[in-house]
Enzyme design. Structure first.
Site, PDB file in Angstrom:
ATOM      1  N   GLU A 227       0.880  -1.166   0.000  1.00 10.08           N
ATOM      2  CA  GLU A 227       0.000   0.000   0.000  1.00 10.08           C
ATOM      3  C   GLU A 227       0.920   1.219   0.000  1.00 10.08           C
ATOM      4  O   GLU A 227       1.841   1.303   0.819  1.00 10.08           O
ATOM      5  CB  GLU A 227      -0.898   0.020   1.242  1.00 10.08           C
ATOM      6  CG  GLU A 227      -1.864   1.185   1.158  1.00 10.08           C
ATOM      7  CD  GLU A 227      -2.801   1.336   2.350  1.00 10.08           C
ATOM      8  OE1 GLU A 227      -2.744   0.524   3.286  1.00 10.08           O
ATOM      9  OE2 GLU A 227      -3.577   2.303   2.324  1.00 10.08           O
TER      10      GLU A 227
ATOM     11  N   ARG B 148       5.976 -13.010   9.486  1.00  9.99           N
ATOM     12  CA  ARG B 148       6.628 -11.710   9.252  1.00  9.99           C
ATOM     13  C   ARG B 148       8.068 -11.749   9.727  1.00  9.99           C
ATOM     14  O   ARG B 148       8.403 -12.482  10.664  1.00  9.99           O
ATOM     15  CB  ARG B 148       5.948 -10.620  10.080  1.00  9.99           C
ATOM     16  CG  ARG B 148       4.573 -10.240   9.663  1.00  9.99           C
ATOM     17  CD  ARG B 148       4.008  -9.241  10.668  1.00  9.99           C
ATOM     18  NE  ARG B 148       4.537  -7.901  10.453  1.00  9.99           N
ATOM     19  CZ  ARG B 148       3.987  -7.029   9.600  1.00  9.99           C
ATOM     20  NH1 ARG B 148       2.938  -7.346   8.895  1.00  9.99           N
ATOM     21  NH2 ARG B 148       4.504  -5.821   9.460  1.00  9.99           N
TER      22      ARG B 148
ATOM     23  N   LYS C  90       5.055   0.710   9.172  1.00 10.36           N
ATOM     24  CA  LYS C  90       5.064   1.995   8.475  1.00 10.36           C
ATOM     25  C   LYS C  90       4.497   3.103   9.350  1.00 10.36           C
ATOM     26  O   LYS C  90       4.986   4.222   9.346  1.00 10.36           O
ATOM     27  CB  LYS C  90       4.234   1.889   7.180  1.00 10.36           C
ATOM     28  CG  LYS C  90       5.028   1.327   6.019  1.00 10.36           C
ATOM     29  CD  LYS C  90       4.211   1.313   4.745  1.00 10.36           C
ATOM     30  CE  LYS C  90       3.270   0.149   4.724  1.00 10.36           C
ATOM     31  NZ  LYS C  90       2.615  -0.075   3.426  1.00 10.36           N
TER      32      LYS C  90
HETATM   33  P1  ATP Z   1       3.173  -2.177   7.837  1.00 14.67           P
HETATM   34  O1  ATP Z   1       2.625  -3.002   8.954  1.00 14.67           O
HETATM   35  O2  ATP Z   1       4.565  -1.744   8.022  1.00 14.67           O
HETATM   36  O3  ATP Z   1       2.282  -1.036   7.448  1.00 14.67           O
HETATM   37  P2  ATP Z   1       1.947  -3.637   5.824  1.00 14.67           P
HETATM   38  O4  ATP Z   1       1.847  -5.103   5.876  1.00 14.67           O
HETATM   39  O5  ATP Z   1       0.729  -2.921   6.188  1.00 14.67           O
HETATM   40  O6  ATP Z   1       3.209  -3.179   6.624  1.00 14.67           O
HETATM   41  P3  ATP Z   1       1.866  -3.467   3.007  1.00 14.67           P
HETATM   42  O7  ATP Z   1       2.184  -2.311   2.162  1.00 14.67           O
HETATM   43  O8  ATP Z   1       0.471  -3.937   3.090  1.00 14.67           O
HETATM   44  O9  ATP Z   1       2.400  -3.085   4.433  1.00 14.67           O
HETATM   45  O10 ATP Z   1       2.831  -4.672   2.712  1.00 14.67           O
HETATM   46  C1  ATP Z   1       3.102  -5.188   1.440  1.00 14.67           C
HETATM   47  C2  ATP Z   1       3.546  -6.619   1.603  1.00 14.67           C
HETATM   48  O11 ATP Z   1       4.680  -6.692   2.469  1.00 14.67           O
HETATM   49  C3  ATP Z   1       2.451  -7.449   2.238  1.00 14.67           C
HETATM   50  O12 ATP Z   1       2.310  -8.642   1.489  1.00 14.67           O
HETATM   51  C4  ATP Z   1       2.952  -7.735   3.615  1.00 14.67           C
HETATM   52  O13 ATP Z   1       2.510  -8.988   4.076  1.00 14.67           O
HETATM   53  C5  ATP Z   1       4.469  -7.692   3.434  1.00 14.67           C
HETATM   54  N1  ATP Z   1       5.144  -7.350   4.680  1.00 14.67           N
HETATM   55  C6  ATP Z   1       4.960  -6.241   5.423  1.00 14.67           C
HETATM   56  N2  ATP Z   1       5.711  -6.283   6.533  1.00 14.67           N
HETATM   57  C7  ATP Z   1       6.405  -7.449   6.501  1.00 14.67           C
HETATM   58  C8  ATP Z   1       7.354  -8.085   7.361  1.00 14.67           C
HETATM   59  N3  ATP Z   1       7.747  -7.523   8.500  1.00 14.67           N
HETATM   60  N4  ATP Z   1       7.848  -9.288   6.995  1.00 14.67           N
HETATM   61  C9  ATP Z   1       7.462  -9.860   5.838  1.00 14.67           C
HETATM   62  N5  ATP Z   1       6.575  -9.319   4.978  1.00 14.67           N
HETATM   63  C10 ATP Z   1       6.043  -8.131   5.294  1.00 14.67           C
END
Ligand code: ATP
Ligand code: MG
Length: 550
Positions: free
Chosen positions: A33, A259, A269
């Site tokens: 996102e 994760r 983020k």
């Molecule tokens: P945040 O919690 O930092 O906002 P998010 O999961 O909301 O991260 P997205 O932009 O939705 O952020 O993430 C894009 C992809 O990255 C998703 O498929 C998510 O599962 C993956 N992702 C995010 N954080 C991690 C992590 N710590 N380890 C592995 N994959 C991750």
């Protein structure tokens, strides 16, 4: 890419899908996102998705999951594209946007209405929460659940036409308010949000929820393996329900992995945005940030990040990885790839009384990689050494310069200290030394070998460089648990100093890294470094100085 691949459940799954013919073309995607910069956790997801596609001869899409315009922006889109490419990956075809499927999602929402599987609900957010039930109690049906198909069609069309206030109504799936899985209790499909969108402008006053969009985006793109993190496991039945009840062009299957969590590091983020907004760091790409842009500016090589992501493995069990492992991957990479150079950060002058003029020496750029060549380094009567490399007296453990003793100057001669000058406060301000008779690169003619080697820079040709000594941003191993970050920030995460550097560094390109002999690894800052004003960021020390681990 050159990392050795370890077996993991995703590789096993894909191999078996290919073997059985369930899947013929592997299609994965990385779906961020655009509401912030990517962090090291995203790097893990990128290496998993692009890596699997690469390994199995498939393709990987980059798709912006941009269903919530409120927190999204073009700045983040641009940064994310750059980060993915910098990590060494290229997406398949054009970048994709969930927003380019908005019309399709809207049509599919109407399809559910026509099937009697979706309804417009007028409950307020509070009322909806009250009727949702809990983990132990079922929810209760909305009083609007039995609206006729025709009424739902008319109301949803009016929502789309902008006839209602923000938040006054939603479209919900009609599934099961008593489901043990809360995600299945008539989840919201559309919200009224009269906000401009960075891609679609003012076209839409309603936006699909992430849940309603995500699986269908994968279906539109023909994603074969939709890989995400474990928090979406409970959403999978809902995604499957949509896929089952909509005329989608393909049926993606979702697989979840744990994760990546790192100690001493925040990977959210939202929390990283907090650090930027409250001024704890200079921006998303501050070299102390665990963002990909920050790690890049800090001088962490992309290859080191890729190796690290492979090394930590991919599994379904949650855990916390020691950040020392990432740092060690960085050291390993730089030890092989970074040319050597010399700089003195806390200078003390040494005058070599029996040497006149100056001399140009050819020094190897790397101790074991002859292919990295040599460079010219000026040697002269006066040189800078590190203040801590000189003592008037010392025991045998101190293998540096001591009055009456010898030391080798890296790549140059053996000198012997004879006396020192002091100021009124008794502080040593210069050391007088002599070159002992010798051939360059050989032991002294009298056979008395020096005990150690120190680095140095000739005073007449030295150039001044700004040194930004970075260290871990957090002093606490679990910063995310702190109520406010101020209490867990490392007060010494940035110390700015000046150094005298060898003149060859004037030619350093932005983002080129060096091992400054005996000091650590440094990178010419991507943004601020110029040949007039040298700025080097400390990437990492030569050894782990955090003690307890690594
Ligand atoms: P945040 O919690 O930092 O906002 P998010 O999961 O909301 O991260 P997205 O932009 O939705 O952020 O993430 C894009 C992809 O990255 C998703 O498929 C998510 O599962 C993956 N992702 C995010 N954080 C991690 C992590 N710590 N380890 C592995 N994959 C991750
Ligand atoms: Mg997310």
């Amino acid at each position: 890419m050159s990392t050795d691949l370890r077996s993991n459940f995703l590789r096993t799954q894909i191999q078996s899908d290919l073997d059985s013919g369930t899947v013929t073309n592997v299609v994965t995607r990385f779906p961020p996102e655009p509401n912030g910069f990517l962090h090291i956790g995203h790097a893990k997801s990128i290496t998993v998705n692009f890596g699997l596609a690469e390994q199995f001869g498939g393709v990987c899409n980059l798709r912006f999951d941009d269903t919530n315009p409120e927190k999204e922006s073009q700045i983040f889109i641009d940064a994310i594209r750059q980060d993915v490419q910098w990590l060494g990956y290229q997406w398949h075809g054009d970048v994709r946007y969930a927003s380019s499927y908005f019309q399709q999602f809207y049509d599919w929402a109407h399809h559910l209405i026509e099937e009697g599987l979706a309804y417009v609900c007028d409950l307020s957010a509070d009322q909806a929460r009250e009727t949702r039930g809990s983990l132990t109690a079922p929810g209760t049906n909305s009083p609007f659940r039995d609206r006729s198909i025709e009424e739902n069609r008319t109301l949803f069309t009016a929502m789309r036409d902008g006839e209602f206030e923000d938040g006054s109504r939603v479209l919900r799936a009609k599934i099961d308010m008593a489901s043990p899985n809360i995600n299945m209790r008539d989840p919201i499909l559309y919200r009224i949000r009269a906000l401009p969108h960075h891609q679609t402008g003012d076209d839409w006053p309603i936006y699909p929820t992430y849940d309603f969009a995500h699986g269908q985006e994968d279906a539109i793109e023909g994603v074969s393996h939709s890989i995400c993190t474990l928090e979406f496991e409970d959403h999978r039945p809902l995604y499957d329900w949509f896929i089952e009840h909509l005329p989608v062009p393909s049926k993606p299957r979702q697989f979840e992995f744990a994760r990546l969590n790192l100690n001493y590091t925040v990977t959210s983020k939202r929390k990283l945005k907090g650090l930027v907004d409250d001024g704890s760091v200079a921006g998303w790409d501050d070299p102390r940030m665990p963002t990909i842009a920050g790690l890049r500016r800090r001088g962490y090589p992309a290859a080191a990040i890729r190796h690290f992501c492979e090394e930590v493995g991919t599994s379904r069990s949650d855990g916390v990885v020691d950040v020392a492992m990432l740092e060690s991957a960085v050291r390993n990479e730089l030890n092989q790839k970074a040319p050597r150079a010399m700089a003195v950060i806390d200078p003390l002058k040494v005058v070599i009384d029996n040497f006149e003029g100056s001399e140009t020496l050819e020094l190897a750029n790397h101790p074991s990689e002859a292919s990295m060549g040599t460079r010219s380094v000026n040697f002269s009567k006066e040189i800078w050494i590190e203040r801590e490399d000189f003592r008037e007296e010392a025991n045998k453990k101190f293998k540096r310069l001591v009055l009456g003793k010898r030391v080798r100057l890296r790549g140059a001669y053996v000198i012997e200290a004879e006396r020192c000058e002091k100021d009124d406060a008794g502080e040593v301000i210069a050391v007088h030394a002599c070159l002992v008779p010798q051939q360059l690169g050989e032991d002294p003619d009298d056979g008395v070998k020096p005990k150690g080697v120190i680095h140095w820079v000739a005073t007449d040709t030295a150039v001044v460089a700004e040194i930004r000594e970075y260290d871990r941003l957090f002093a606490d191993a679990d910063p995310a648990k702190a109520d406010d970050f101020a209490s867990v920030l490392n007060p010494n995460s940035l110390v700015v100093k000046q150094a005298y550097a060898e003149a060859s560094l004037v030619a350093a390109d932005n983002e080129s890294s060096f091992q400054f002999e005996r000091l650590g690894y440094f990178v010419a800052d991507r943004v601020d470094h110029t040949s007039e004003h040298l700025v080097f960021n400390k990437i990492i020390g030569l050894r782990d100085s955090w003690g307890s681990h690594g």
